[in-house]
Design a protein around this motif. Structure first.
Motif, PDB file in Angstrom:
ATOM      1  N   ALA A  36       3.932   6.332   5.631  1.00  0.00           N
ATOM      2  CA  ALA A  36       4.542   5.664   4.484  1.00  0.00           C
ATOM      3  C   ALA A  36       5.901   5.088   4.871  1.00  0.00           C
ATOM      4  O   ALA A  36       6.249   3.975   4.490  1.00  0.00           O
ATOM      5  CB  ALA A  36       4.681   6.642   3.324  1.00  0.00           C
TER       6      ALA A  36
ATOM      7  N   HIS B 228       6.980  -0.085   6.354  1.00  0.00           N
ATOM      8  CA  HIS B 228       7.851  -1.219   6.039  1.00  0.00           C
ATOM      9  C   HIS B 228       8.923  -1.447   7.088  1.00  0.00           C
ATOM     10  O   HIS B 228       9.947  -2.042   6.819  1.00  0.00           O
ATOM     11  CB  HIS B 228       8.467  -1.026   4.648  1.00  0.00           C
ATOM     12  CG  HIS B 228       7.422  -1.114   3.589  1.00  0.00           C
ATOM     13  ND1 HIS B 228       7.027  -2.319   3.060  1.00  0.00           N
ATOM     14  CD2 HIS B 228       6.638  -0.179   3.018  1.00  0.00           C
ATOM     15  CE1 HIS B 228       6.053  -2.102   2.187  1.00  0.00           C
ATOM     16  NE2 HIS B 228       5.807  -0.819   2.143  1.00  0.00           N
TER      17      HIS B 228
ATOM     18  N   ILE C 264       8.240  -2.218  -4.258  1.00  0.00           N
ATOM     19  CA  ILE C 264       7.639  -1.190  -3.392  1.00  0.00           C
ATOM     20  C   ILE C 264       6.760  -1.844  -2.334  1.00  0.00           C
ATOM     21  O   ILE C 264       6.789  -1.472  -1.158  1.00  0.00           O
ATOM     22  CB  ILE C 264       6.826  -0.180  -4.227  1.00  0.00           C
ATOM     23  CG1 ILE C 264       7.775   0.650  -5.101  1.00  0.00           C
ATOM     24  CG2 ILE C 264       5.992   0.730  -3.329  1.00  0.00           C
ATOM     25  CD1 ILE C 264       7.073   1.562  -6.092  1.00  0.00           C
ATOM     26  N   SER C 265       5.985  -2.845  -2.749  1.00  0.00           N
ATOM     27  CA  SER C 265       5.084  -3.505  -1.810  1.00  0.00           C
ATOM     28  C   SER C 265       5.859  -4.189  -0.690  1.00  0.00           C
ATOM     29  O   SER C 265       5.415  -4.211   0.459  1.00  0.00           O
ATOM     30  CB  SER C 265       4.239  -4.526  -2.582  1.00  0.00           C
ATOM     31  OG  SER C 265       3.535  -5.355  -1.699  1.00  0.00           O
ATOM     32  N   GLU C 266       7.031  -4.754  -1.033  1.00  0.00           N
ATOM     33  CA  GLU C 266       7.796  -5.496  -0.029  1.00  0.00           C
ATOM     34  C   GLU C 266       8.739  -4.621   0.787  1.00  0.00           C
ATOM     35  O   GLU C 266       8.934  -4.848   1.971  1.00  0.00           O
ATOM     36  CB  GLU C 266       8.594  -6.618  -0.700  1.00  0.00           C
ATOM     37  CG  GLU C 266       7.732  -7.850  -0.961  1.00  0.00           C
ATOM     38  CD  GLU C 266       8.275  -8.718  -2.085  1.00  0.00           C
ATOM     39  OE1 GLU C 266       9.501  -8.741  -2.268  1.00  0.00           O
ATOM     40  OE2 GLU C 266       7.461  -9.359  -2.784  1.00  0.00           O
TER      41      GLU C 266
ATOM     42  N   GLY D 138       8.943  -0.925   0.481  1.00  0.00           N
ATOM     43  CA  GLY D 138       8.636   0.500   0.557  1.00  0.00           C
ATOM     44  C   GLY D 138       9.413   1.279  -0.481  1.00  0.00           C
ATOM     45  O   GLY D 138      10.221   0.726  -1.218  1.00  0.00           O
TER      46      GLY D 138
ATOM     47  N   GLU E 193      -0.767   0.069  -2.281  1.00  0.00           N
ATOM     48  CA  GLU E 193       0.540   0.295  -1.650  1.00  0.00           C
ATOM     49  C   GLU E 193       1.427   1.155  -2.537  1.00  0.00           C
ATOM     50  O   GLU E 193       2.099   2.066  -2.073  1.00  0.00           O
ATOM     51  CB  GLU E 193       1.228  -1.041  -1.372  1.00  0.00           C
ATOM     52  CG  GLU E 193       0.622  -1.788  -0.212  1.00  0.00           C
ATOM     53  CD  GLU E 193       1.313  -3.131   0.036  1.00  0.00           C
ATOM     54  OE1 GLU E 193       1.664  -3.816  -0.926  1.00  0.00           O
ATOM     55  OE2 GLU E 193       1.484  -3.475   1.215  1.00  0.00           O
TER      56      GLU E 193
END
Lengths: 206, 206
Positions: free
Chosen positions: A112, A116, B22-24, B26, B105
């Motif tokens: 996790a 990113h 969050i998707s971009e 984390g 994600e």
């Protein structure tokens, strides 16, 4: 030379302290400060072994992978029937006990965290998929798999099953404990090898 | 009453901004400040809708679950053969497209994040296991499953397979794309239902 060995040994001890911190407090708790405290080192001493947090984390993750690989290599070197080797190596990939569970927690937290941070640590290459491909080749070469099998799809399925079970054992340790994990995996592998020894797979449909 | 509706709608918009962040970036990037900026709100305005970061995160996660549940309910209400409903609902649980991928994600980031905050959000109850149990009951009641099946173990396997595939599609989107995900899942489900319609499962060993 002894100094070199001490250096590497100390790095391993720090990695193990990192695992404990991650297991107890999650990735958010894995600060250099907390890890130094867990390892019983000053911040300055820790920096002597790892200059950045990411370097420390990447090393700690690499060590998890090496330990799993070493255990699998050991099983493959034992004097056991191929069928048993095949099953036992795959059981090594799910958290059957407390030690494996910590490895799983670390692996999961890392995945996790590094998702990113592209380039810093390649999570796509955790080695499990490649390892399972080799194990399926091993099973095939030892006549454990029926000829009609779609080996590529079955490898993908096995990979998903192993990581899915590991994930669920991590999230729901009460429900999915070691014995249940083992039952599910052996049920699946027996099915996979069904044509080889029908009598070993009483739970097989058809 | 309209004000109440606006309030809820605004909360949903903030949740969607949370997903994008969050998707971009984390979970580490999912600060109240970043989320407010993404939603085009001041920090004070955001606090009007969610008083704490954890409340916002828990709501955003709950909304993911509700959206998936709504899509599944829609499929089940369609005029389709049970076999197709069964397969299509399970395909909804893996990230086949960009929209599902963002949900995955978010779900994955949350799981890792809340794992070490017991009580704040119960990740053990993400609803997928319960949902799959119901779907397996549905399949059984509609004569899709062979009588000899070990339904409990097959449900556990399917649950692990679904989440393992979702995890791998998230980590390795190039390798495990939508069409491949679909192939693997349909291969598995065809095997599961093999005794029902042998002709539908050409890849089935037996």
């Amino acid at each position: 030379m002894p100094k070199q060995i001490d250096h590497e040994k100390r790095r391993e001890q720090i990695a193990q302290a990192t695992w404990r911190v991650i297991s107890e407090r999650g990735m958010e708790g894995a600060t250099v400060r907390n890890i130094a405290a867990e390892a019983g080192l000053s911040l300055g001493a820790l920096r002597h072994y790892f200059s950045t947090q990411d370097e420390l984390l990447a090393y700690s993750m690499k060590l998890v992978k090496e330990r799993v690989t070493a255990r699998i290599r050991e099983i493959l070197s034992l004097d056991l029937p191929p069928r048993e080797k095949f099953i036992r190596t795959i059981l090594e990939l799910v958290p059957m006990n407390r030690e494996n569970m910590v490895e799983m927690e670390v692996w999961f937290a890392f995945t996790a965290y590094f998702r990113h941070k592209p380039g810093r640590f390649d999570m796509q290459d955790d080695g499990v998929y490649l390892g399972l491909q080799k194990l399926m080749d091993y099973a095939e070469q030892n006549g454990l798999l029926p000829a009609s099998i779609d080996k590529e799809l079955e490898t993908e399925k096995l990979y998903a099953l192993v990581d899915g079970l590991a994930l669920h054992a991590y999230m729901q340790p009460q429900r999915l404990d070691g014995p249940r994990l083992e039952r599910v995996l052996i049920h699946h592998l027996s099915g996979l090898m069904a044509a080889e020894k029908q009598s070993d797979a009483p739970d097989r449909r058809s």
